[in-house]
Design a protein around this motif. Sequence first.
Motif, PDB file in Angstrom:
ATOM      1  N   LEU A   1     -17.635  19.059 -20.015  1.00 39.92           N
ATOM      2  CA  LEU A   1     -18.058  18.313 -18.709  1.00 39.92           C
ATOM      3  C   LEU A   1     -17.101  19.045 -17.632  1.00 39.92           C
ATOM      4  CD1 LEU A   1     -18.692  15.610 -17.120  1.00 39.92           C
ATOM      5  CD2 LEU A   1     -16.513  14.680 -17.905  1.00 39.92           C
ATOM      6  N   GLY A   2     -15.603  19.465 -17.975  1.00 36.81           N
ATOM      7  CA  GLY A   2     -14.876  19.833 -16.658  1.00 36.81           C
ATOM      8  C   GLY A   2     -15.398  21.331 -16.483  1.00 36.81           C
ATOM      9  N   CYS A   3     -16.401  22.040 -17.107  1.00 35.52           N
ATOM     10  CA  CYS A   3     -16.746  23.483 -16.909  1.00 35.52           C
ATOM     11  C   CYS A   3     -18.161  23.261 -16.357  1.00 35.52           C
ATOM     12  CB  CYS A   3     -16.917  24.216 -18.367  1.00 35.52           C
ATOM     13  SG  CYS A   3     -15.358  24.344 -19.036  1.00 35.52           S
ATOM     14  N   ILE A   4     -18.877  22.122 -16.136  1.00 38.16           N
ATOM     15  CA  ILE A   4     -19.993  22.058 -15.689  1.00 38.16           C
ATOM     16  C   ILE A   4     -20.450  22.512 -14.263  1.00 38.16           C
ATOM     17  CG2 ILE A   4     -20.267  19.612 -14.821  1.00 38.16           C
ATOM     18  CD1 ILE A   4     -22.857  21.180 -16.777  1.00 38.16           C
TER      19      ILE A   4
ATOM     20  N   ASP B   1     -12.288  15.887 -17.412  1.00 37.00           N
ATOM     21  CA  ASP B   1     -12.656  15.178 -16.110  1.00 37.00           C
ATOM     22  C   ASP B   1     -12.554  15.714 -14.896  1.00 37.00           C
ATOM     23  OD1 ASP B   1     -13.670  13.040 -17.828  1.00 37.00           O
ATOM     24  OD2 ASP B   1     -11.597  12.060 -17.985  1.00 37.00           O
ATOM     25  N   PRO B   2     -13.076  15.389 -13.895  1.00 36.40           N
ATOM     26  CA  PRO B   2     -12.833  15.830 -12.674  1.00 36.40           C
ATOM     27  C   PRO B   2     -11.668  15.624 -12.154  1.00 36.40           C
ATOM     28  CG  PRO B   2     -14.310  14.222 -12.279  1.00 36.40           C
ATOM     29  CD  PRO B   2     -14.377  14.444 -13.597  1.00 36.40           C
TER      30      PRO B   2
ATOM     31  N   PHE C   1     -12.221  21.218 -11.063  1.00 31.84           N
ATOM     32  CA  PHE C   1     -12.053  20.995 -12.499  1.00 31.84           C
ATOM     33  C   PHE C   1     -11.342  22.147 -12.954  1.00 31.84           C
ATOM     34  CE2 PHE C   1     -16.294  19.469 -10.939  1.00 31.84           C
ATOM     35  CZ  PHE C   1     -16.227  18.362 -11.778  1.00 31.84           C
ATOM     36  N   HIS C   2     -10.869  21.628 -14.109  1.00 30.63           N
ATOM     37  CA  HIS C   2      -9.794  22.749 -14.893  1.00 30.63           C
ATOM     38  C   HIS C   2     -10.226  22.729 -16.328  1.00 30.63           C
ATOM     39  CE1 HIS C   2      -5.927  24.424 -16.118  1.00 30.63           C
ATOM     40  NE2 HIS C   2      -5.986  25.104 -14.714  1.00 30.63           N
ATOM     41  N   PHE C   3      -9.887  24.015 -17.165  1.00 32.98           N
ATOM     42  CA  PHE C   3     -10.035  24.010 -18.431  1.00 32.98           C
ATOM     43  C   PHE C   3      -9.364  23.139 -19.435  1.00 32.98           C
ATOM     44  CE2 PHE C   3      -6.589  26.989 -17.952  1.00 32.98           C
ATOM     45  CZ  PHE C   3      -6.083  26.581 -19.398  1.00 32.98           C
TER      46      PHE C   3
END
Length: 657
Positions: free
Chosen positions: A54-57, A80-81, A74-76
């Motif tokens: 989700l955070g990489c989308i 969540d954002p 976003f962070h790996f």
Amino acid sequence: MSERRYFHHDHPLVFRTDLGDDVKREDVCSKCKREIGKFYRFFKCSECHFCIHLGCIGQHFYTGFFQPYKTFTFHFSHEDPLVSIEEQENDETEKLVNCWGCKEQILGPGFKCFYSYCGYFLHKSCSELAHEIQHPLHPDHHMTLVTSSEALHSCSCDFCGKDLMSFFYECRDCRDFGLDIKCASLRTSKDDYHQHAFVSLPKQIQFACDNCGKESKDCGLKICGICRLLIHTTCDRFSRTIKIRFHHHFLSLTYYLHQVEERADILCEVCRRPVKKNYAGYYCQKCNYGTVHLECAAQYERGGTDESAPQNSIKYITELIDDANLAEKERGRPREIQHFSDEHDLILNDEDEEVKDDKLCDGCMHLISVPFYSCTQCNFFLHNKCAKLPKQATHRRMPHYGVFTLSPQPRSSNGVFYCILCSRYRQGFVYSADDLKYVMVDVICFAIEDVLHTDGHQHPLLLASGGIGQECKACGDPEDKRDDYFVCPNQNCNFTLGFECATLPSKARHRYDDHLLTLTFTAEDDTGEYYCLICEEERDLNHWFYYCAKCEFAAHPQCVLGKHPFIKPGKTYKIRDHEHSVTLVRKTEYSPPCGGCGSPFINEVALECVQCEQSFQAVFDRYRTIRNRSLFSETLITKKNVQSRIRLRIPETNILS
């Protein structure tokens, strides 16, 4: 399940919160190449094996979901954002929070999880760390930024020996080398280290390390055959040059201090403890700045490549005070002066007589004593030494804060500030850093010299840093273990004085005695029984106390001074959420209780509203981030974590200053 399109993939993606039967835990995200099972919020292609966290989308995918926020990222490390803290104005940002990446408190800009229940916070600097680096300590492979949950190397940092935190760099090829993010950023060149390669020896022998001088056989062993050096494995981390915050030149590492130091007995310029000349240390090649222990230099290391002196022309505070004293001696003391803190002329009072009233100097908030200046129209009093304080000055041991400017009161509406040196709430004159207005220092603490002469000890005391953990000889408080203290250079004395006790006023008053009380350092008699006549508890024979010889009155300093001795009652303030002005007054626990909560005034000060005929609790609130930090710390101090506040507590609302 919601279905979305991702422009890097041709098929629709389905949002998932569990692995299900078609996804294995070890399946990797198509973008960050990390295991899907680490984060259970991900998108799965409905037609192939494509998976993405989700955070990489990507930010563009969520643009329609997170309004009214202007930006998010976003962070790996998080699924969540993340929303910028500077854009979030709510109670969450006022709390003390730690960065998930480095585990240090967030004092500046950063990010937080979009969902308030999550509690994930990240420094802005930690969010911008490079994903891969090549480090001179491990030149053969690239090192990858990872989190503790996905680490292959989960022990300690191979540079400083400390336990690895949430974020660190590790070699994914070797799987046995890791650096925490701070150590990874300190060194960028092989030239920073010893000019020859140290060779590790797989043996355990008893030896004295040529770097630190400590004997051990449990540590690893490294040897330089050319220089004939034998050191601990952990002592291989000291660079050839280093810059500390107390000095503007680079310090050079030498393994042979006896070749550069001619003095027989030398003390470390930071901790003021002896330096062994037979072992390694740092010294300045460009000036007569003294020697520094390896560990002390590493503890107070700061970045930067500029070797020049500070660019401002403002002198140190102690030098400016010496110049003012010399000018007064040559020209005489003026009978009348104009001072920026009062609109009227101030008249000199230099008659050698005791001031009967409990008048306080409006500069330092100590009891007024001759010589002093006064304004009868404003009921304003100012010591002669406070009247001579320079408008601008720098501090010898705080060059990283630049120029400090003197003001008659802080910018806070209540006139109360928190001194970062003595850890007390104060009113009166304040020195504020020009580059960081909420770094505030009391004038007494700011003007104190590196060499302290006190009647409480026969030798001069040196201002030191390093947190040796010894108890203060004046109060015996084992909790007073901050980084800064005064120490006697005579090793036979073993005398240490906490900064708070070093700035105690020499004279004080208390309502139980009609005379001035004098700060006393030795027992008043040889009876062997010593009690405080205020709290009626036993006093320690070796601790300092206030004493009146006429009345044989003796008491603890904290009992005489109270909780807020440097706050002057009588000033009126206009605060929010209350329609009338309130006046700061003194109260005791036996005074009528607070009109808001009904509790006694254990804080000794209150806000009194004449129109309402009630008094309310005055609570000076500060955040703990300043406590137990070095008074010369380079850590960024912001308005939110240092500003003092007065809160008026009434049932229906929270009253802010």
